[in-house]
Write a protein that holds these residues in place. Sequence first.
Motif, short mmCIF file in Angstrom:
data_model
loop_
_atom_site.label_atom_id
_atom_site.label_comp_id
_atom_site.label_asym_id
_atom_site.label_seq_id
_atom_site.Cartn_x
_atom_site.Cartn_y
_atom_site.Cartn_z
N GLY A 1 0.81 -1.20 0.00
CA GLY A 1 0.00 0.00 0.00
C GLY A 1 0.85 1.26 0.00
O GLY A 1 0.54 2.24 -0.69
N LEU A 2 1.93 1.25 0.76
CA LEU A 2 2.83 2.40 0.79
C LEU A 2 3.49 2.60 -0.57
O LEU A 2 3.69 3.74 -1.02
CB LEU A 2 3.90 2.19 1.87
N ALA A 3 3.81 1.50 -1.24
CA ALA A 3 4.41 1.59 -2.57
C ALA A 3 3.44 2.22 -3.56
O ALA A 3 3.83 3.01 -4.42
CB ALA A 3 4.85 0.21 -3.04
N GLN B 1 5.19 3.81 -6.71
CA GLN B 1 6.14 2.77 -7.10
C GLN B 1 5.47 1.49 -7.60
O GLN B 1 6.16 0.59 -8.07
CB GLN B 1 7.07 2.42 -5.93
N ALA B 2 4.14 1.40 -7.48
CA ALA B 2 3.44 0.17 -7.84
C ALA B 2 2.38 0.43 -8.90
O ALA B 2 1.66 1.44 -8.84
CB ALA B 2 2.79 -0.46 -6.61
N VAL B 3 2.30 -0.46 -9.89
CA VAL B 3 1.22 -0.40 -10.88
C VAL B 3 0.55 -1.76 -10.91
O VAL B 3 1.17 -2.79 -10.64
CB VAL B 3 1.75 -0.05 -12.29
N ALA B 4 -0.75 -1.76 -11.23
CA ALA B 4 -1.53 -3.00 -11.25
C ALA B 4 -2.29 -3.12 -12.57
O ALA B 4 -2.57 -2.11 -13.23
CB ALA B 4 -2.49 -3.05 -10.07
N GLY B 5 -2.63 -4.34 -12.93
CA GLY B 5 -3.33 -4.60 -14.17
C GLY B 5 -2.38 -5.15 -15.22
O GLY B 5 -1.24 -4.71 -15.32
N PHE B 6 -2.87 -6.11 -16.00
CA PHE B 6 -2.01 -6.80 -16.95
C PHE B 6 -1.31 -5.85 -17.91
O PHE B 6 -0.09 -5.94 -18.11
CB PHE B 6 -2.84 -7.82 -17.75
N GLU B 7 -2.04 -4.93 -18.52
CA GLU B 7 -1.45 -4.04 -19.52
C GLU B 7 -0.42 -3.10 -18.92
O GLU B 7 0.67 -2.89 -19.48
CB GLU B 7 -2.54 -3.25 -20.25
N LYS B 8 -0.74 -2.50 -17.78
CA LYS B 8 0.20 -1.58 -17.14
C LYS B 8 1.46 -2.31 -16.69
O LYS B 8 2.58 -1.79 -16.83
CB LYS B 8 -0.46 -0.88 -15.95
#
Length: 225
Positions: free
Chosen positions: A111-113, A118-125
């Motif tokens: 969550g902090l990331a 610093q974090a991305v989610a989802g197949f395409e991203k």
Amino acid sequence: MVVQGEFDTTDEPEAIGGRASPLRRCIVTGEVRTKDGMIRFVVAPDGSVVPDVEERLPGRGHWVAADRAALAKAVSKNLFSKAARRPVRAGPDLPDRVAGLLRERCLELLGLARRGGQAVAGFEKVRELLKSGGAAMLLAAVDGAEDGRSKLRALAPGLPVAELFEASAMGAALGRDLAVHVALAPGRLTERLLAECHRYAGFAPGQVSNIQLRTSAGDRNQTTN
């Protein structure tokens, strides 16, 4: 809950090279490891053994390898009392308590990331970040489709991959319903999350692959597959 009072503040016998050294000796196996592969415990004033996963509690620390079987043995063989040189209480639920604390810590760091960008989610991203070479770590939901996980892993062979959490748990940490694929950019938070995932993997189903750790007194790099 820790009972208020004074902890035992004598030196830690498991510290190898002094408190400032990263090396500790496991009270179960006798093996010397760096702290990032171990769990610290202290004895509370009421004589109960308290896990200190953040290594912040005062008092004399007793260290166990980050492994459910090792901790279960420490409890069943009364090894905490032997290390403390006095009767102490370590309940059979201690491995489950440690697993819960480590899981909570991993998801908090995730969550902090996200909040730190610093974090991305989802197949395409995730795929785009991997293709650009901007990812330092990949998280894959244990209940996600193997086809998608395989495609993303193929874009960055050798990249650390943690498969430990459900899509709903990672989604909650990232402020969305589900997160099957997550990639993290390089940074201190990512390094901390990777280390915590490695420790959590010793207590929960799942794995962390392609991680380089210094686990022995000789500071040798070891790759987990």
